[in-house]
Design an enzyme around this catalytic site. Structure first.
Site, PDB file in Angstrom:
ATOM      1  N   ALA A   1       0.856  -1.178   0.000  1.00 55.28           N
ATOM      2  CA  ALA A   1       0.000   0.000   0.000  1.00 55.28           C
ATOM      3  C   ALA A   1       0.895   1.231   0.000  1.00 55.28           C
ATOM      4  O   ALA A   1       2.102   1.144   0.217  1.00 55.28           O
ATOM      5  CB  ALA A   1      -0.930   0.003   1.218  1.00 55.28           C
ATOM      6  N   MET A   2       0.279   2.410  -0.214  1.00 56.75           N
ATOM      7  CA  MET A   2       1.033   3.662  -0.261  1.00 56.75           C
ATOM      8  C   MET A   2       0.209   4.774   0.353  1.00 56.75           C
ATOM      9  O   MET A   2      -0.976   4.938   0.042  1.00 56.75           O
ATOM     10  CB  MET A   2       1.401   4.000  -1.710  1.00 56.75           C
ATOM     11  CG  MET A   2       2.287   5.219  -1.839  1.00 56.75           C
ATOM     12  SD  MET A   2       3.889   4.947  -1.048  1.00 56.75           S
ATOM     13  CE  MET A   2       4.334   6.655  -0.703  1.00 56.75           C
TER      14      MET A   2
ATOM     15  N   GLU B   1      -1.001   2.710   6.982  1.00 56.23           N
ATOM     16  CA  GLU B   1      -1.049   3.837   6.041  1.00 56.23           C
ATOM     17  C   GLU B   1      -1.679   5.071   6.682  1.00 56.23           C
ATOM     18  O   GLU B   1      -1.276   6.205   6.407  1.00 56.23           O
ATOM     19  CB  GLU B   1      -1.812   3.441   4.777  1.00 56.23           C
ATOM     20  CG  GLU B   1      -1.258   2.225   4.055  1.00 56.23           C
ATOM     21  CD  GLU B   1       0.225   2.310   3.756  1.00 56.23           C
ATOM     22  OE1 GLU B   1       0.719   3.418   3.458  1.00 56.23           O
ATOM     23  OE2 GLU B   1       0.905   1.274   3.843  1.00 56.23           O
TER      24      GLU B   1
END
Length: 861
Positions: A275-276, A309
């Protein structure tokens, strides 16, 4: 010119010279649909960027970053520049800068097939096109011109022209007018966390509301999206539940309202990360949408990633490291806070057990490689940065922070975080900025702590030493600390030492616990003198510090006999971890570890621990067992897995875990026949639903052992004609035991650039089968002949996938080790990042050979 690999020195020089006031980025992605160029040229889109920036030394020169096939027009302060003179494919030379400047770049940028930049995906199920960006650490320059380094923050305004019927999202709130999507200006953020997602995504909305003690009200629009083909499987309600729980938790603990407006979460195809943390638009790999039945460990892992995140919104986005040396200032904190919030805010209250058993295993491996580095690393350039998204920066860093909380106290730690955010909001920091606030809140000497824990490499080992008196009570209990020869630093550890013994009912339970500071080679725990003799001693009870723990002779004997009787799940997970570490260190024969799993794993209550045990058992068989015993071990494990599968509660997640494990170790004609019958429905196991994902899990071993041919796999793809099905089919096709199949797979990955990153990954996974050592043996020599060229010609991400994935690890012989040593010796001038990858794989191979020798010696072979 130096090209794509920006160095730290260049970044420092540019940051000292320039300040960026803002970006305006206009993208036209209507070319994403319809026919491409058709002549082999990359499919491109138009990117027009206007950058307003200041120069501290008028008349000086600098450069902007852009990786693009071509630049149509360039102007600096109204003066047209000739692209052929100032643009070399990755940098734009900027000369005679004024005090205040405006750079306008009109470029044709290329869509990505590697997950770097603006990735274009065509869904084979319905032909729909989906776009998304992924930039970390430095790929926004593939989409728009910029100053690509984290400390040149600026506000961004994006506008996007997209095909009719599409929706477009970016970091800020957006709306469509006159055929153009325009987005609100962002807060000052770094280039690598800007984001655009575009396409006919399935989109679900919700909201979050919070009223603070001072009466301030916060409303955050929530959104979640995925491909239309995945919409029937999308459990957005659970995603939103965890999101709201996380926002409440971080607001409670950080005392700083979420600063980025909306909160969208996009689950996108062919993602090359987990994920980012793009503010306002977090992107995830779509595998977190589960197409079939999965265990609670998968839901816990997804929740952990969502919260990881989210923590980045503060640790990383609001306050950002100055350069990638301090990558830990975001990743270590997010890794720690993800589990901390999972335990404190969600239904996954046992997440620290998963952390101790699974996450730390990643850290222990990385910290024993020759490439290990301090948590605060020496990052010379972007290639270094890419490789440092590793087990040190994430899992060791998070483990160290857990030790920090034990060292300074939870209240002091959180108050330090709150001051850190308020003082450095929208800015960039280094190690000292965090240490200063923690010194204020804790009164502790943080510089000494940081030297021990953040600025030195290597993992310490803690071993209990128990001396008993004539009456069988503890006369002295000490904790011995060791450090590896290459990194001899002993550290201060805040630990709990736990003593365990049998109860009248036969359970193994803790009866004494003392919190103490371990410092130096030998620490006496005076408070435990006089205690009844323990059957098991845990030197890091409750998993407070980061260390490998060894077991004294009595404790090891107890676990061999009664591991399943240990009632505390965290203590049990730590014991399994200790046993796995001594197996990897060639102190416990692999067959002994396998025997322990076969005896006690069926009683393991924690599903995440059980699945980790399955993975470790596979590794023990494939890498650490003596080759002469490997077939025997495989037979024992397959029989044991089938036994546990049949006795598991029907329909339970444990049954599912054992079914997947059985498939992964099945090799005999009878076992493969059972898998085929389960697929055909001619045999059933009560409660086991063979859904589509499980069908593919059963098909891979059938393909690898020649029991499922191309026609069978084509029929399965017709049954599951989706992007996920295609990836599974590609992996299974490459797994078939045929020289021609292996040659084709090798060529597709090494000699061609046609496959996307997801299909490269699938092909490599299928190619490398432990049961096909003889078949893939010829590729060991080829590997060392081609990797330097692959690294030079391919993107960093694909280069990493190929170099790691195709290393001949299954050719586990001294000859392969010598070949790796020879390559390292004769390629001293190769890219340091490439050398690091080969050195790590070489070290894993050497460790495997040591393990095999110890396993053979244990039986006299």
């Amino acid at each position: 010119m130096p090209g794509e690999n920006l160095s730290r020195d260049e970044a420092r020089e540019r940051a000292a010279l320039l300040s960026v006031d803002g970006y305006e980025v206009s993208l036209d992605v209507r070319s994403a649909v319809g026919e491409g160029a058709g002549d082999g040229a990359p499919r491109t889109f138009r990117s027009v960027t206007t950058i307003r920036f200041r120069c501290n030394e008028p008349g000086a020169s600098s450069f902007a970053d852009l990786i693009a096939p071509s630049v149509t027009a360039l102007s600096l302060n109204g003066r047209d520049l000739d692209p052929s003179e100032v643009f070399d494919g990755s940098r734009i030379v900027l000369e005679e800068l004024a005090a205040e400047n405006e750079l306008v770049v009109d470029a044709q940028c290329a869509y990505s097939r590697t997950g770097e930049g603006l990735h274009r995906f065509v869904d084979p199920e319905d032909g729909e096109v989906y776009l998304y960006t992924q930039y970390e650490p430095a790929d926004s320059r593939r989409v728009f011109a910029n100053f690509e380094q984290p400390d040149l923050k600026a506000p961004f305004r994006f506008e996007v022209r997209a095909p009719e019927g599409w929706t477009v999202w970016s970091n800020g709130a957006g709306e469509r007018a006159d055929g153009v999507w325009r987005f609100a200006e962002t807060k000052p953020i770094s280039t690598y966390i800007t984001c655009v997602v575009a396409g006919p995504y399935h989109y679900v909305t919700d909201s979050y509301e919070r009223t603070f003690e001072d009466g301030t009200r916060l409303e955050i629009p929530l959104g979640a999206m995925c491909r239309k083909g995945l919409a029937p499987h999308f459990d957005a309600d659970d995603v939103f539940l965890v999101t709201r729980q996380g926002l409440d938790f971080f607001h409670d603990h950080f005392d700083y309202p979420y600063p980025f407006g909306k909160y969208d979460q996009a689950f996108v195809p062919e993602y090359n990360l987990g994920a980012m943390e793009n503010p306002g638009l977090v992107t995830f790999r779509e595998e977190y949408i589960f197409r079939g039945k999965v265990t609670q460990a998968s839901y816990e892992a997804r929740a952990n990633v969502i919260l990881h995140e989210m923590a980045h919104m503060w640790f990383g986005d609001l306050v950002t490291m100055q350069w990638w040396d301090d990558l830990w200032l975001k990743e270590s904190f997010a890794d720690f806070m993800g589990t901390y919030a999972n335990v404190g805010a969600t239904r996954f209250t046992n997440a620290w057990i998963t952390f101790a058993n699974r996450r730390k295993a990643w850290a222990y491996r990385a910290d024993q490689l020759p490439s290990t580095h301090p948590v605060t690393a020496d990052i010379r350039d972007l290639q270094d940065a890419k490789l440092n998204f590793d087990g040190i920066t994430y899992a060791k860093g998070a483990s160290v922070l857990k030790q920090l909380v034990a060292y300074v106290g939870e209240d002091a730690f959180l108050e330090g975080a709150r001051r850190y955010f308020k003082r450095n909001a929208y800015g960039n920091t280094r190690l000292g900025d965090l240490l200063s606030v923690l010194e204020e809140t804790s009164g502790r000497d943080m510089a000494a702590w940081a030297r021990s824990w953040l600025q030195t490499a290597g993992v310490n080992t803690l071993t209990p030493q128990v001396l008993l008196d004539a009456e069988g009570r503890v006369s002295e209990l000490a904790v011995l600390q060791e450090a590896p020869e290459a990194h001899p630093r002993l550290r201060p550890h805040r630990v709990a030492v736990g003593l365990y013994r049998r109860t009248p009912a036969g359970d193994l339970e803790r009866y004494a616990r003392v919190a103490t500071d371990v410092d130096g080679p030998r620490t006496v725990v005076a408070e435990l003198a006089g205690a009844a003799a323990p059957e098991l001693v845990l030197a890091n009870d409750d998993d407070l510090t980061y260390c490998k723990t060894r077991l004294d002779t009595t404790s090891l004997a107890t676990l061999r006999d009664r591991l399943g009787a240990l009632t505390d799940p965290l203590a049990r997970a730590q014991c399994w971890s200790a046993l796995w570490n001594v197996t990897r260190d060639a102190l416990l024969p692999a067959r002994d570890f396998v025997e322990l799993v076969l005896r006690f794993a069926g009683r393991e209550s924690e599903i995440g621990v059980l699945q980790m045990l399955h993975a470790w058992t596979n590794s023990a068989l494939v890498h650490y067992a003596a080759p002469e015993w490997r077939a025997t071990g495989e037979r024992l494990v397959a029989d044991g897995a089938l036994h546990e599968l049949r006795r598991a509660e029907p329909g339970s997640e444990h049954q599912l875990a054992w079914a997947r494990f059985f498939a992964s170790v099945a090799s005999s004609e009878a076992d493969l026949g059972l898998l085929r019958e389960l697929l055909e429905g001619t045999t059933k196991i009560d409660g086991l639903e063979v859904d589509q994902e499980l069908r593919w899990a059963f098909l891979e071993p059938l393909a690898a052992h020649g029991a499922a041919d191309e026609a069978v796999l084509a029929a399965e793809l017709a049954r599951d004609d989706t992007a996920s099905g295609k990836r599974h089919q590609v992996r299974c096709l490459a797994a078939r035991p045929s020289a021609a199949v292996k040659a084709q797979a090798w060529a597709q990955v090494v000699e061609s650039q046609v496959l996307s990153n997801a299909l490269v990954e699938a092909t490599i996974a299928g190619f490398a089968q432990p049961s096909q050592r003889e078949l893939t043996a010829p590729y060991a020599e080829q590997y060392f002949a081609v990797i330097e060229r692959v690294w030079r010609e391919r993107s960093i991400q694909i280069g990493m996938d190929v170099v790691r994935g195709l290393f001949p690890a299954y050719q586990d012989s001294p000859g392969t080790l010598a070949a790796a040593d020879g390559w390292l010796e004769y390629h001293r001038e190769a890219a340091p990042a490439l050398r690091r990858l080969v050195l790590e794989a070489r070290d894993d191979l050497a460790r495997a050979l040591r393990g095999q020798a110890h396993d053979a010696a244990s039986s006299g072979q």
